[in-house]
Design a protein around this motif. Sequence first.
Motif, mmCIF file in Angstrom:
data_model
loop_
_atom_site.group_PDB
_atom_site.id
_atom_site.type_symbol
_atom_site.label_atom_id
_atom_site.label_comp_id
_atom_site.label_asym_id
_atom_site.label_seq_id
_atom_site.Cartn_x
_atom_site.Cartn_y
_atom_site.Cartn_z
ATOM 1 N N THR A 184 -4.144 7.562 -7.347
ATOM 2 C CA THR A 184 -4.166 7.130 -5.957
ATOM 3 C C THR A 184 -5.508 6.510 -5.595
ATOM 4 N N ALA A 185 -5.506 5.760 -4.522
ATOM 5 C CA ALA A 185 -6.732 5.110 -4.073
ATOM 6 C C ALA A 185 -7.784 6.117 -3.642
ATOM 7 N N CYS A 207 -1.338 3.485 -5.911
ATOM 8 C CA CYS A 207 -2.135 2.337 -5.475
ATOM 9 C C CYS A 207 -1.638 1.048 -6.118
ATOM 10 N N CYS A 232 0.839 -1.201 0.000
ATOM 11 C CA CYS A 232 0.000 0.000 0.000
ATOM 12 C C CYS A 232 0.869 1.243 0.000
#
Length: 232
Positions: A119-120, A193, A76
């Motif tokens: 990005t997440a 991510c 992560c």
Amino acid sequence: MTGVAIGVIGLDTAFTKIPGHIRNPATFDFPVAYEVVPGATAARVVTQADPTLLRPFVAAARALEARGVGAITTACGFLVLFQRELAAAVGVPLFASSLVQLPMVHRMLRPDQKVGVLTAKRPALTPRHLRAVGAQDVPVAVAGMEEQPEFREVMLEARRPELDAGRLEQEALGVADALVRAEPAVGALLLECTDLVPFAHALQARTGRPVFDIVTLTGMVHATLTRRPYPG
């Protein structure tokens, strides 16, 4: 296949890890060893940036070192907040996030270009995360996956373990398309991510930009640990 293994610290997630994901051993042509941190959910790591997780992540890093890995990473990119502490806790190289590549990628581009970051969760990626790797002055254009249904339901909210990879790929491509349309100065993409890495080829083909991620970084680090004499 070389015998030098890379250790990977994983979050406590149940969704399917398809080829290209760092949690799928088939992604690599070298050995990988895994340690999962119980209770380290996406909510605690991404949204809450829970500092109490540092201790179990340190324990996981040390467990991987004890297993003899040559270097350690995580699954992560938001764990970049722990980069300094995790690297200090072990005696092998440790890179907690693909974001450590930001300064390097920026230096490869023209001064008027930006690094596009997928990005997440865009609101969760803060200046603090960039400062953790000395990237606070890197010009970035950030796009998040938090509004995409497949990504949100499976990765962020853990509603179900079944992953519709085709649907997720289309979501990632749509977010990347919107990013480069809105920010034509983006000269390269960096995937914060790890869940998006299986679609790196499609993202590169669609946008025409080089794509950096945790797998490209892991391969580079592994190569530094397995040097061979050149012919002749």
